[in-house]
Design a protein around this motif. Sequence first.
Motif, PDB file in Angstrom:
ATOM      1  N   MET A  30     -14.360 -35.004   2.796  1.00  0.00           N
ATOM      2  CA  MET A  30     -14.300 -35.351   1.543  1.00  0.00           C
ATOM      3  C   MET A  30     -12.701 -35.267   1.179  1.00  0.00           C
ATOM      4  O   MET A  30     -12.192 -35.914   0.170  1.00  0.00           O
ATOM      5  CB  MET A  30     -15.414 -34.308   0.619  1.00  0.00           C
ATOM      6  N   ARG A  31     -11.912 -34.159   1.571  1.00  0.00           N
ATOM      7  CA  ARG A  31     -10.552 -33.921   1.320  1.00  0.00           C
ATOM      8  C   ARG A  31      -9.975 -34.939   2.164  1.00  0.00           C
ATOM      9  O   ARG A  31      -8.746 -35.195   1.821  1.00  0.00           O
ATOM     10  CB  ARG A  31     -10.205 -32.577   1.910  1.00  0.00           C
ATOM     11  N   ARG A  32     -10.407 -35.739   3.106  1.00  0.00           N
ATOM     12  CA  ARG A  32      -9.589 -36.654   4.008  1.00  0.00           C
ATOM     13  C   ARG A  32     -10.270 -37.985   3.811  1.00  0.00           C
ATOM     14  O   ARG A  32     -11.070 -38.171   4.648  1.00  0.00           O
ATOM     15  CB  ARG A  32      -9.347 -36.189   5.304  1.00  0.00           C
ATOM     16  N   PRO A  33      -9.923 -38.782   2.734  1.00  0.00           N
ATOM     17  CA  PRO A  33     -10.647 -40.213   2.846  1.00  0.00           C
ATOM     18  C   PRO A  33     -10.773 -41.037   4.167  1.00  0.00           C
ATOM     19  O   PRO A  33     -11.673 -41.814   4.400  1.00  0.00           O
ATOM     20  CB  PRO A  33      -9.993 -40.933   1.422  1.00  0.00           C
ATOM     21  N   LYS A  34      -9.439 -41.016   4.976  1.00  0.00           N
ATOM     22  CA  LYS A  34      -9.541 -41.958   6.092  1.00  0.00           C
ATOM     23  C   LYS A  34     -10.514 -41.333   6.886  1.00  0.00           C
ATOM     24  O   LYS A  34     -10.937 -42.043   7.882  1.00  0.00           O
ATOM     25  CB  LYS A  34      -8.178 -41.676   6.575  1.00  0.00           C
ATOM     26  N   LEU A  35     -10.756 -40.038   7.269  1.00  0.00           N
ATOM     27  CA  LEU A  35     -11.443 -39.583   8.040  1.00  0.00           C
ATOM     28  C   LEU A  35     -12.935 -39.777   7.766  1.00  0.00           C
ATOM     29  O   LEU A  35     -13.911 -40.144   8.437  1.00  0.00           O
ATOM     30  CB  LEU A  35     -11.412 -38.104   8.118  1.00  0.00           C
ATOM     31  N   LEU A  36     -13.256 -39.847   6.392  1.00  0.00           N
ATOM     32  CA  LEU A  36     -14.403 -40.017   5.700  1.00  0.00           C
ATOM     33  C   LEU A  36     -14.885 -41.631   6.165  1.00  0.00           C
ATOM     34  O   LEU A  36     -15.815 -41.788   6.831  1.00  0.00           O
ATOM     35  CB  LEU A  36     -14.562 -40.084   4.529  1.00  0.00           C
ATOM     36  N   ALA A  37     -13.980 -42.420   5.961  1.00  0.00           N
ATOM     37  CA  ALA A  37     -14.099 -43.875   6.566  1.00  0.00           C
ATOM     38  C   ALA A  37     -14.472 -44.169   7.786  1.00  0.00           C
ATOM     39  O   ALA A  37     -15.275 -44.731   8.230  1.00  0.00           O
ATOM     40  CB  ALA A  37     -12.968 -44.744   5.861  1.00  0.00           C
ATOM     41  N   SER A  38     -13.397 -43.354   8.629  1.00  0.00           N
ATOM     42  CA  SER A  38     -13.694 -43.828  10.126  1.00  0.00           C
ATOM     43  C   SER A  38     -15.198 -42.957  10.664  1.00  0.00           C
ATOM     44  O   SER A  38     -15.720 -43.600  11.522  1.00  0.00           O
ATOM     45  CB  SER A  38     -12.633 -42.909  10.723  1.00  0.00           C
ATOM     46  N   THR A  39     -15.721 -42.079  10.146  1.00  0.00           N
ATOM     47  CA  THR A  39     -17.169 -41.504  10.134  1.00  0.00           C
ATOM     48  C   THR A  39     -18.068 -42.492   9.681  1.00  0.00           C
ATOM     49  O   THR A  39     -18.834 -42.539  10.717  1.00  0.00           O
ATOM     50  CB  THR A  39     -16.948 -39.892   9.327  1.00  0.00           C
ATOM     51  N   ILE A  40     -17.899 -42.943   8.893  1.00  0.00           N
ATOM     52  CA  ILE A  40     -18.938 -44.076   8.129  1.00  0.00           C
ATOM     53  C   ILE A  40     -19.076 -44.915   9.272  1.00  0.00           C
ATOM     54  O   ILE A  40     -20.014 -45.541   9.698  1.00  0.00           O
ATOM     55  CB  ILE A  40     -18.625 -44.208   6.560  1.00  0.00           C
ATOM     56  N   ALA A  41     -17.721 -45.587   9.686  1.00  0.00           N
ATOM     57  CA  ALA A  41     -17.694 -46.880  10.568  1.00  0.00           C
ATOM     58  C   ALA A  41     -18.178 -46.415  11.789  1.00  0.00           C
ATOM     59  O   ALA A  41     -19.065 -47.061  12.353  1.00  0.00           O
ATOM     60  CB  ALA A  41     -16.240 -47.073  10.571  1.00  0.00           C
ATOM     61  N   ALA A  42     -17.983 -45.325  12.251  1.00  0.00           N
ATOM     62  CA  ALA A  42     -18.561 -44.836  13.427  1.00  0.00           C
ATOM     63  C   ALA A  42     -19.972 -44.709  13.632  1.00  0.00           C
ATOM     64  O   ALA A  42     -20.805 -45.241  14.595  1.00  0.00           O
ATOM     65  CB  ALA A  42     -18.060 -43.586  14.111  1.00  0.00           C
ATOM     66  N   ALA A  43     -20.603 -44.133  12.440  1.00  0.00           N
ATOM     67  CA  ALA A  43     -22.024 -44.100  12.279  1.00  0.00           C
ATOM     68  C   ALA A  43     -22.723 -45.512  12.319  1.00  0.00           C
ATOM     69  O   ALA A  43     -23.691 -45.913  12.798  1.00  0.00           O
ATOM     70  CB  ALA A  43     -22.348 -43.448  10.990  1.00  0.00           C
ATOM     71  N   ALA A  44     -22.057 -46.415  11.450  1.00  0.00           N
ATOM     72  CA  ALA A  44     -22.643 -47.910  11.540  1.00  0.00           C
ATOM     73  C   ALA A  44     -22.589 -48.572  12.676  1.00  0.00           C
ATOM     74  O   ALA A  44     -23.508 -49.339  13.241  1.00  0.00           O
ATOM     75  CB  ALA A  44     -21.656 -48.727  10.571  1.00  0.00           C
ATOM     76  N   ALA A  45     -21.432 -48.094  13.580  1.00  0.00           N
ATOM     77  CA  ALA A  45     -21.454 -48.816  14.954  1.00  0.00           C
ATOM     78  C   ALA A  45     -22.542 -48.234  15.942  1.00  0.00           C
ATOM     79  O   ALA A  45     -22.907 -48.926  16.440  1.00  0.00           O
ATOM     80  CB  ALA A  45     -20.121 -48.627  15.515  1.00  0.00           C
ATOM     81  N   LEU A  46     -22.639 -46.878  15.562  1.00  0.00           N
ATOM     82  CA  LEU A  46     -23.840 -46.282  16.563  1.00  0.00           C
ATOM     83  C   LEU A  46     -25.068 -46.770  16.241  1.00  0.00           C
ATOM     84  O   LEU A  46     -25.943 -47.236  17.100  1.00  0.00           O
ATOM     85  CB  LEU A  46     -23.857 -44.930  16.359  1.00  0.00           C
ATOM     86  N   ARG A  47     -25.309 -47.154  14.930  1.00  0.00           N
ATOM     87  CA  ARG A  47     -26.839 -47.634  14.658  1.00  0.00           C
ATOM     88  C   ARG A  47     -26.846 -49.181  15.041  1.00  0.00           C
ATOM     89  O   ARG A  47     -28.048 -49.599  15.592  1.00  0.00           O
ATOM     90  CB  ARG A  47     -26.650 -47.617  13.075  1.00  0.00           C
ATOM     91  N   SER A  48     -25.567 -49.870  14.931  1.00  0.00           N
ATOM     92  CA  SER A  48     -25.661 -51.320  15.352  1.00  0.00           C
ATOM     93  C   SER A  48     -26.153 -51.405  17.082  1.00  0.00           C
ATOM     94  O   SER A  48     -26.708 -52.317  17.284  1.00  0.00           O
ATOM     95  CB  SER A  48     -24.268 -52.017  15.256  1.00  0.00           C
ATOM     96  N   ALA A  49     -25.270 -50.543  17.592  1.00  0.00           N
ATOM     97  CA  ALA A  49     -25.423 -50.553  19.149  1.00  0.00           C
ATOM     98  C   ALA A  49     -26.819 -50.273  19.471  1.00  0.00           C
ATOM     99  O   ALA A  49     -27.618 -50.703  20.229  1.00  0.00           O
ATOM    100  CB  ALA A  49     -24.570 -49.621  19.769  1.00  0.00           C
ATOM    101  N   THR A  50     -27.486 -49.081  18.807  1.00  0.00           N
ATOM    102  CA  THR A  50     -28.826 -48.596  19.084  1.00  0.00           C
ATOM    103  C   THR A  50     -29.826 -49.905  18.761  1.00  0.00           C
ATOM    104  O   THR A  50     -30.620 -50.290  19.523  1.00  0.00           O
ATOM    105  CB  THR A  50     -29.136 -47.647  18.207  1.00  0.00           C
ATOM    106  N   LEU A  51     -29.824 -50.683  17.572  1.00  0.00           N
ATOM    107  CA  LEU A  51     -30.631 -51.489  17.191  1.00  0.00           C
ATOM    108  C   LEU A  51     -30.388 -52.849  18.284  1.00  0.00           C
ATOM    109  O   LEU A  51     -31.351 -53.409  18.766  1.00  0.00           O
ATOM    110  CB  LEU A  51     -30.250 -52.188  15.941  1.00  0.00           C
ATOM    111  N   SER A  52     -29.181 -53.163  18.777  1.00  0.00           N
ATOM    112  CA  SER A  52     -29.012 -54.138  19.765  1.00  0.00           C
ATOM    113  C   SER A  52     -29.757 -53.825  21.234  1.00  0.00           C
ATOM    114  O   SER A  52     -30.199 -54.605  21.608  1.00  0.00           O
ATOM    115  CB  SER A  52     -27.379 -54.443  19.972  1.00  0.00           C
ATOM    116  N   GLN A  53     -29.581 -52.716  21.626  1.00  0.00           N
ATOM    117  CA  GLN A  53     -30.214 -52.223  22.780  1.00  0.00           C
ATOM    118  C   GLN A  53     -31.707 -52.419  22.501  1.00  0.00           C
ATOM    119  O   GLN A  53     -32.238 -52.715  23.570  1.00  0.00           O
ATOM    120  CB  GLN A  53     -29.862 -50.768  23.199  1.00  0.00           C
ATOM    121  N   SER A  54     -32.283 -52.142  21.453  1.00  0.00           N
ATOM    122  CA  SER A  54     -33.507 -52.081  21.268  1.00  0.00           C
ATOM    123  C   SER A  54     -33.869 -53.593  21.151  1.00  0.00           C
ATOM    124  O   SER A  54     -35.188 -53.901  21.803  1.00  0.00           O
ATOM    125  CB  SER A  54     -33.943 -51.572  19.882  1.00  0.00           C
TER     126      SER A  54
END
Length: 221
Positions: A30-54
Amino acid sequence: VHAVRPSVARLALPHGRPHRQTSEVFRTCMRRPKLLASTIAAAAALRSATLSQSRVKRGRVATRAKATMAEADLLSSIIRTKQKKTDFKGARVGLYFAAGWCPMCTAFEPALAQFVEATRSPESNAPPVQLIYVSSDMDEAAAEARAAALGMDRVDFAMAQNLKKTFKVWSGRERPEFGDGRRGGVPAIVVVDRDCGELQYLNAEGEGAAALGKWEDAGAW
């Protein structure tokens, strides 16, 4: 920032239970917006990879099921010539398109018999060959007699017609029924895999016994 905060909370606390370390990470984001954005992006990429493998896994299962069904369709149409059930496992399987009335077929068959026998000898480095007779004979009785003489299993009449159209192989006498769109006549061998897909086309009508020398070692069931 406030709009995305619930999503991050769900990501950080999947079971809804607070955790000191997780909460600290959340406050840091919350104190570091760039870190927040990268965290969200990483979570989205992980979900996309999981769905692709499925999806890939489901696709592989569907492909295996399709192959099993195609193999079952072919094998269920086979009329056994011998008392003992032919075992196709570990063999290279070829569909032999021929007819008893065809002089080119009968001239080719002694070399074919020698070739098949050689692949079954202990000295052979290649998997053995099993042939399935696809008849262009005049009727079922003639097809049955011809398959018995050759010592081959054969497919039933309906499957024979389908295989001719699928692989575009039929005799000149069958042109009134199938037309002129064939790639070759009889004799011919189409080497198939377990889902009845073509691996090789051996033009014995045009090349005679020399076509057998082109049969590749790979492709065993």
